[in-house]
Design a protein around this motif. Structure first.
Motif, PDB file in Angstrom:
ATOM      1  N   ARG A 159       4.878   3.005 -12.158  1.00  0.00           N
ATOM      2  CA  ARG A 159       4.697   1.572 -12.333  1.00  0.00           C
ATOM      3  C   ARG A 159       5.856   0.771 -11.754  1.00  0.00           C
ATOM      4  O   ARG A 159       5.702  -0.364 -11.333  1.00  0.00           O
ATOM      5  N   ASP A 216      -8.070   1.101  -9.362  1.00  0.00           N
ATOM      6  CA  ASP A 216      -6.996   2.090  -9.493  1.00  0.00           C
ATOM      7  C   ASP A 216      -7.338   3.289  -8.625  1.00  0.00           C
ATOM      8  O   ASP A 216      -8.493   3.643  -8.453  1.00  0.00           O
ATOM      9  N   ASP A 232       1.094  -5.193  -6.051  1.00  0.00           N
ATOM     10  CA  ASP A 232       1.879  -6.375  -6.409  1.00  0.00           C
ATOM     11  C   ASP A 232       1.698  -7.523  -5.416  1.00  0.00           C
ATOM     12  O   ASP A 232       2.665  -8.047  -4.871  1.00  0.00           O
ATOM     13  N   SER A 271      -1.720  -6.938 -16.725  1.00  0.00           N
ATOM     14  CA  SER A 271      -2.500  -5.849 -17.307  1.00  0.00           C
ATOM     15  C   SER A 271      -1.764  -5.327 -18.536  1.00  0.00           C
ATOM     16  O   SER A 271      -0.584  -4.974 -18.469  1.00  0.00           O
ATOM     17  N   ILE A 305       0.025  -7.634 -12.269  1.00  0.00           N
ATOM     18  CA  ILE A 305      -0.695  -7.015 -11.151  1.00  0.00           C
ATOM     19  C   ILE A 305      -0.935  -8.019 -10.017  1.00  0.00           C
ATOM     20  O   ILE A 305      -1.262  -7.614  -8.908  1.00  0.00           O
TER      21      ILE A 305
END
Length: 457
Positions: A5, A162, A199, A277, A286
């Protein structure tokens, strides 16, 4: 280097730009393999399957009532098809191999031509070997504009996904027969993108009003979203306008295949706002909005409902016939037995075939329809989730109204999230003739048993 992340938060991707087609014309829709930078810049580009060479696929943006004409050109190593998700479409154009058309083989083509009756946020995606093909990137947005659009400064499409990438090569892992995924929550990725970017950043001004069209294109992930530095309303669900916009307060879910339209104002006190998120181990942005000084001295006040679509009238459902659909199987509630066609198989035999789920005792699309309805008939469907996992149940060719626990009628949707152990009812006017798919849109669940259909004559 392992993807995590932190890379999502630290990587500044290109601005949120998507290729567009200005109007619906007869043109090719090329399904082909290309490369796209999914992972951080230090990684190689990822081989993906695309419509038109981009992730997401080329944006189709048309006016309500227009006709879309596209020729699917299959340049992939597998047969494929296109499903126009959420469009109340004529049956022959729905894109379901074995039910409405044959799969389009490698090197072949198929002409899609249909009218879009409803304004709103929709999408298109592969519907052959969907678990793999959608996971490889075969999807794109389909936006149908209202005749009277809302007053906003920007209209942004945000497709959430994802990806499961190999942590060394950044290539999509080829484990689509993974029994754990199939029998549990589904194929979950290790990196999240919006419009194919990590991002992404959007330029906005303080007090701007934005329309955010959220589309969950993931295989199985339920996103819980929140706003930071933004405030506003939900104005549409699954393309259909709400009679009264819902003020946003706290996190809200969006299941696979669902869409949510927001109208939000940029109210950030600092120089950044975010779409966030929310997960068990924390929350992370996000999409980031880089906020400049305001053009307007103060935000707009209130929001008006979007113009309604020409949907059937549903008022009193108390006398409508009720059809129960049991959602069965999965880990910790293993199937004792289920049918494939006319054959009853044991749970062990089903597992050997990669079938872990069932709908009303069938572990694949049955020969006979779950519902055989006359055109114009009003019906209730009760989804009873006997499993320990949530399921996003999607009906093709129709929208339906949720029936709330107190019996009142809720919003129009085409995909309903049924949580573990939950029972949810919907009201459906069967007004679109044809054979229509009904399935779980956790695509691994559909591939391993959660597939049914209904007929309207």
């Amino acid at each position: 280097m392992i993807l995590n992340r932190r890379h999502l938060l630290q990587t500044a991707a290109a601005a949120l730009l998507m290729p567009r087609v200005a109007s619906a014309g007869f043109a090719p829709l090329n399904a082909r393999v290309t490369k796209h930078p999914i992972a951080p810049a230090s990684y190689p580009e990822t081989a993906v399957w695309t419509y038109g060479g981009s992730v997401p696929g080329v944006e189709l943006r048309v006016r309500q009532g227009d006709r879309i004409q596209r020729t699917l050109m299959n340049q992939l190593p597998q047969a494929t098809s296109v499903h126009w998700h959420g469009i109340r479409i004529e049956n022959a154009m729905d894109g379901v191999p074995g039910l409405t058309q044959d799969a389009v083989e490698t090197g072949a083509s198929f002409d899609y031509s249909f009218v879009v009756p409803d304004a709103g946020t929709y999408w298109y995606h592969a519907h052959n070997q969907s678990m793999e093909q959608v996971a490889r990137g075969l999807y794109g947005p389909l936006i149908v504009e209202e005749t009277a659009a809302p007053d906003v400064d920007q209209d942004l499409v945000l497709m959430l996904d994802d990806w499961r990438l190999d942590p060394e090569t950044a290539q999509i892992t080829d484990d689509f027969d993974n029994g754990h995924d199939l029998s549990h929550a589904g194929r979950l990725g290790n990196i999240i993108t919006v419009n194919g970017s990590l991002d992404p950043r959007v330029q906005a001004r303080r007090n701007d009003r934005l329309r955010l069209r959220l589309i969950n294109a993931s295989n199985a992930r339920i996103f819980d979203l929140n706003l930071d530095g933004l405030s506003g309303w939900i104005v549409a669900l699954d393309g259909m306008p709400l009679e009264t916009p819902i003020p946003l307060s706290g996190a809200f879910p969006i299941a696979p295949a669902q869409r949510i339209d927001l109208v939000v104002d940029v109210v950030a006190g600092g120089d950044t706002a975010s779409l966030v998120s929310v997960e068990r181990d924390g929350a992370f942005g996000i999409v980031r909005f880089d906020v400049d000084e305001p053009l307007a001295p103060a935000p707009r006040q209130g929001v008006s409902a979007l113009p309604p679509n020409p949907l059937p009238v549903i008022e009193d459902v108390s006398s409508a016939p009720l059809h129960r659909m049991s959602l069965q199987g999965g880990a910790m509630r293993w199937l004792d037995s289920a049918r494939i066609g006319d054959t009853e198989l044991s749970g062990q035999e089903l597992a050997q075939l990669g079938r872990f789920w069932a709908l009303n005792g069938y572990a694949e699309r049955p020969t006979d329809p779950f519902l055989d309805a006359r055109t114009g008939g009003l019906h209730r469907i009760e989804f009873v989730n006997e499993t320990v996992f949530p399921h996003a149940m999607h009906l093709h060719g129709h929208h339906f109204r949720l029936i709330q626990p107190d019996g009142s009628l809720g919003p129009w949707r085409d995909t309903v999230l049924v949580d573990r152990g939950q029972t949810r009812q919907i009201a459906l006017v069967a007004d679109n003739p044809g054979d229509w798919l009904l399935h779980c849109h956790m695509l691994g669940h559909a591939a391993s048993g959660m597939m049914s259909w209904f007929r309207v004559t």
